[in-house]
Write an enzyme that holds these catalytic residues in place. Structure first.
Site, PDB file in Angstrom:
ATOM      1  N   ASP A 262       0.555  -1.056   0.139  1.00  0.00           N
ATOM      2  CA  ASP A 262      -0.049   0.028   0.240  1.00  0.00           C
ATOM      3  C   ASP A 262       0.995   1.563  -0.316  1.00  0.00           C
ATOM      4  OD1 ASP A 262      -2.093   2.078   0.325  1.00  0.00           O
ATOM      5  OD2 ASP A 262      -2.915   0.714   1.513  1.00  0.00           O
TER       6      ASP A 262
HETATM    7  C1  BGC Z   1      -4.656   3.063  -0.116  1.00  0.00           C
HETATM    8  C2  BGC Z   1      -5.277   2.023  -0.801  1.00  0.00           C
HETATM    9  C3  BGC Z   1      -5.380   2.387  -2.869  1.00  0.00           C
HETATM   10  C4  BGC Z   1      -3.480   3.552  -1.886  1.00  0.00           C
HETATM   11  C5  BGC Z   1      -3.270   3.839  -3.688  1.00  0.00           C
HETATM   12  C6  BGC Z   1      -4.117   4.002  -0.523  1.00  0.00           C
HETATM   13  O1  BGC Z   1      -3.472   5.070   1.182  1.00  0.00           O
HETATM   14  O2  BGC Z   1      -5.277   2.351   1.627  1.00  0.00           O
HETATM   15  O3  BGC Z   1      -6.662   1.847  -0.910  1.00  0.00           O
HETATM   16  O4  BGC Z   1      -5.039   1.922  -3.108  1.00  0.00           O
HETATM   17  O5  BGC Z   1      -3.824   4.832  -1.074  1.00  0.00           O
HETATM   18  O6  BGC Z   1      -4.171   5.177  -3.918  1.00  0.00           O
END
Ligand code: BGC
Length: 713
Positions: A262
């Site tokens: 993530d």
């Molecule tokens: C979120 C993810 C997301 C990623 C990219 C993160 O803060 O937890 O679910 O895909 O950002 O935007």
């Protein structure tokens, strides 16, 4: 393309580059200028940027083509960038938020939504979507429940599978399809105290039975990527958790695609207090089997050193690069690095009227009629209405995680009621009673029905949007009191991204849970209010009486002292409220009335290799046509480890004409009766089971049967 031989032509730096994913600002618009700013943030040189393997977020086809062109000109190896983005519940045509989709109890709708989202998003040159999020959650304080499919592993698994099938359709190599990324592995939906990013600590028994199945379902449906979770899982950050990623995900679950962190999660391994520096974080992650690092640079900076120093074998890096290159190959990027990006097609395809119409059709199945006393609803158009509350003239009904969607294009409730011919005596936006004066109250009294358009704001649920109080914000509950005081029937249209505490809201005569329904929310809602369509959604999460009951979920264990005898004070209960939820999982009303009778099993004793057939007669005892969601639950009466008091094992959404009777058939096999042990192995325990059928998890209609320990070959 021979991936293996391509791999052998790459330097270690180039290989490590493939693992680097950069945030959008590195590549936006005039690359040169923007890169300079972004370079400072991560301290990367311009040469470094042209080693990166993938991009997070891109705005449109023009931008994608510019970035890819420049990249291919500058990089030595000319391996195309892969473009990823959060296309969660629609691209520009926005569909209901995932928890609302789950309320439809109709997974095919999630599939349709994902298919359209993919068709639209691909025109911007996006190849991978960071969806579906299949984190089960039993905690509505957690803001991201809006993005998942609720509290039940079975229901969430059905939606996980449908979403992956929708995004990937007939193969990620074909134009118009996206590779799906199941997230967040694992158990991100169970942060302590419902606070986003917080610690997750759970037994492996709970994990395997209640949290793992939707990930497994998405993987089985063919998802090409899995994203790790921000949280620690039983003491170790999920992003560097070898047991989770290598043993469970790749081993037990058989996932052979790309694992991505993530956002910034490798950097956070230091903040978690597990590594003292990025180099250590890089080692832990590569050993755990993480392939792509999103938005931080541990791999990029330190993998080469770790290999040169002999700390990790080159084979670990090669393994990751191979998986990434294989994904690029499957996506068809070596044949066409600009795959999908097509500005002309975007103008023809994005927000196509058919897509918007589908969004509206889907939205109609996602509202949940929570209460409807004296059949206030459906509302005949001849009855005059007064519209009050913050959502009267509000168009932001897309919900969170819809960043490509423009809510300003949405119709408001006020407009939709007017367009559909309702007699509106008043429409006034205001958060609370004090926003309405005496004259307003007099006008309210002239209406036949008062409709309070209330709820959370879209940005009050989603990532980093945890709340400890789940009542209506901004004093909106005073609106219901004010409306009730007029003596007129009061209907609440409730917008939210999570279960709320409904105590005050349920003082209204009727409440329709609207969640955030996307581009065509208003039109869908008005048609449900006036009975053009019949509400058919059911709750995918339990609604608590108050926050103190959380976590509260239907498939709980019984305890040794369950509450059943008022005279015994030493039972599992509270002093101030009952154990009952405000509204239970699976609840939802219809304008029709359904009766269940004559439940039959084809046998009382079932051998382990047999199928049990359950039949029930369901009658629409009304003059309204509509869908009923017929739900099937089981309970294993004696088992070690102990099993929940009810477990959803099947559901059917069935259409009934007025006064129609149908015989509904379910089948159960021994594997449907199994539970996972601590090691994640399914165990079938013979013994006595109850099977329940009904219109919600609180159904009491049941039959008993015995699973016999015979028939094993
Ligand atoms: C979120 C993810 C997301 C990623 C990219 C993160 O803060 O937890 O679910 O895909 O950002 O935007």
């Amino acid at each position: 393309m021979n991936i293996q031989s391509l791999l052998s032509t790459l330097t270690i730096e180039e290989k490590a580059g493939q693992l680097l994913q950069l945030a959008p600002f590195f590549f936006i618009k005039d690359l040169k200028v923007e890169v300079a700013g972004a370079l400072r943030a991560l301290d990367l040189s311009e040469a470094d940027i042209f080693l990166a393997g993938s991009v997070l977020g891109i705005h449109d086809a023009k931008e994608m083509i510019a970035v890819q062109k420049k990249y291919l000109q500058r990089s030595r190896h000319k391996i195309p960038l892969m473009f990823m983005a959060d296309v969660i519940h629609g691209y520009e045509t926005i569909f209901p938020i995932p928890i609302a989709l789950a309320s439809s109890f109709h997974p095919d709708l999630a599939k349709k939504a994902a298919r359209i989202a993919a068709l639209e998003a691909q025109t911007a040159g996006i190849h991978v979507t960071f969806a579906p999020m299949v984190d089960v959650s039993r905690d509505p304080r957690w803001g991201r429940v809006m993005e998942g499919f609720g509290e039940d592993a079975y229901l969430a698994s059905c939606f996980s599978c449908a979403s992956v099938e929708g995004f990937q359709h007939d193969g990620i190599g074909k134009e118009g399809n996206l590779a799906a990324c199941v997230k967040h592995f694992a158990a991100y939906g169970a942060p302590e105290a419902g606070r986003d990013y917080n610690t997750v600590d759970m037994s492996m028994h709970t994990f395997y039975n209640h949290y793992a199945p939707p990930y497994q379902a998405g993987i089985k449906a063919g998802a090409h990527l899995v994203m790790t979770a921000f949280n620690t899982f039983n003491g170790i950050p999920a992003t560097v958790h070898q047991g989770l990623l290598r043993d469970i995900l790749r081993g037990q679950m058989g996932f052979d695609g790309v694992v991505i962190t993530d956002y910034d999660a490798l950097q956070q391994v230091i903040t978690h207090g597990v590594a003292s520096e990025l180099k250590e974080a890089a080692r832990l992650a590569i050993e755990a089997g993480v392939d792509i690092e999103m938005a931080s640079t541990a791999y990029f900076r330190y993998l080469k050193t770790l290999i040169d120093e002999g700390v990790i074998p080159l084979a670990l890096l090669d393994e990751a690069v191979l998986r990434i290159l294989t994904l690029k190959e499957k996506l068809g990027l070596f044949d066409n690095p600009f795959k999908g990006a097509d500005a002309l097609k975007a103008t023809q395809r994005v927000r196509h009227p058919d897509h918007l119409a589908t969004s509206e059709r889907i939205a109609r199945e996602c509202t949940v009629l929570l209460k409807n006393d004296h059949q206030v609803l459906p509302l005949d158009k001849t009855r005059s209405i007064a519209l009050i509350g913050p959502y009267v003239d509000e168009s932001s009904t897309n919900g969170n995680w819809s960043w490509h969607g423009d809510h300003r294009l949405n119709e408001t409730l006020h407009h939709a009621f007017a367009r559909k011919g309702h007699d509106i005596v008043m429409a006034k936006t205001g958060n609370q009673a004090t926003d309405y004066d005496r004259q307003d109250i007099d006008t309210l009294k002239q209406a036949d029905v008062i409709i309070v358009c209330a709820g959370e704001q879209a940005r009050q649920s989603g990532e980093a949007r945890s709340r400890t109080r789940l009542d209506l914000p901004d004093g909106q509950e005073t609106l219901i009191k004010m409306a009730k005081a007029t003596g007129k029937p009061v209907v609440v249209l409730l917008f939210c991204g999570r279960p709320l505490v409904l105590k005050e809201i349920l003082k209204a005569d009727a409440v329709m849970l609207c969640w955030f329904l996307g581009s065509r929310a208003a039109s869908a809602i008005v048609d449900l209010v006036n009975g053009t369509f019949n509400p058919s959604g059911r709750l995918p999460m339990t609604f608590p009486q108050n926050e103190g009951q959380i976590p509260i979920y239907y498939n709980h264990l019984n305890t040794g002292r369950p509450y059943r005898d008022e005279r015994n004070e030493y039972v599992s209960k509270y002093l101030d409220v009952s154990n009952d939820p405000q509204l239970s999982f699976g609840h939802g009303l219809s304008y029709a009335r359904f009766n269940y009778e004559d439940m039959r099993l084809d046998k009382e004793v079932m051998a382990i290799n047999e199928t049990l057939t359950i039949t029930v007669t369901v009658t629409n005892d009304s003059q309204q046509a509509g869908h009923e969601v017929i739900q099937l639950y089981i309970r294993d009466l004696v088992s070690l480890p102990v099993r929940p008091v009810k477990e959803l094992k099947g559901f059917q959404k069935v259409w009934f004409d007025p006064a129609e009777t149908k015989s509904i058939v379910f089948e159960l096999k021994a594997k449907d009766l199994s539970a996972f042990d601590q090691q994640g192995k399914p165990q079938i325990e013979p013994g006595t089971f109850d099977v329940f059928v009904g219109g919600g998890s609180n159904t009491t209609l049941s039959r008993r049967f015995v699973l016999k320990d015979v028939g094993i070959k």
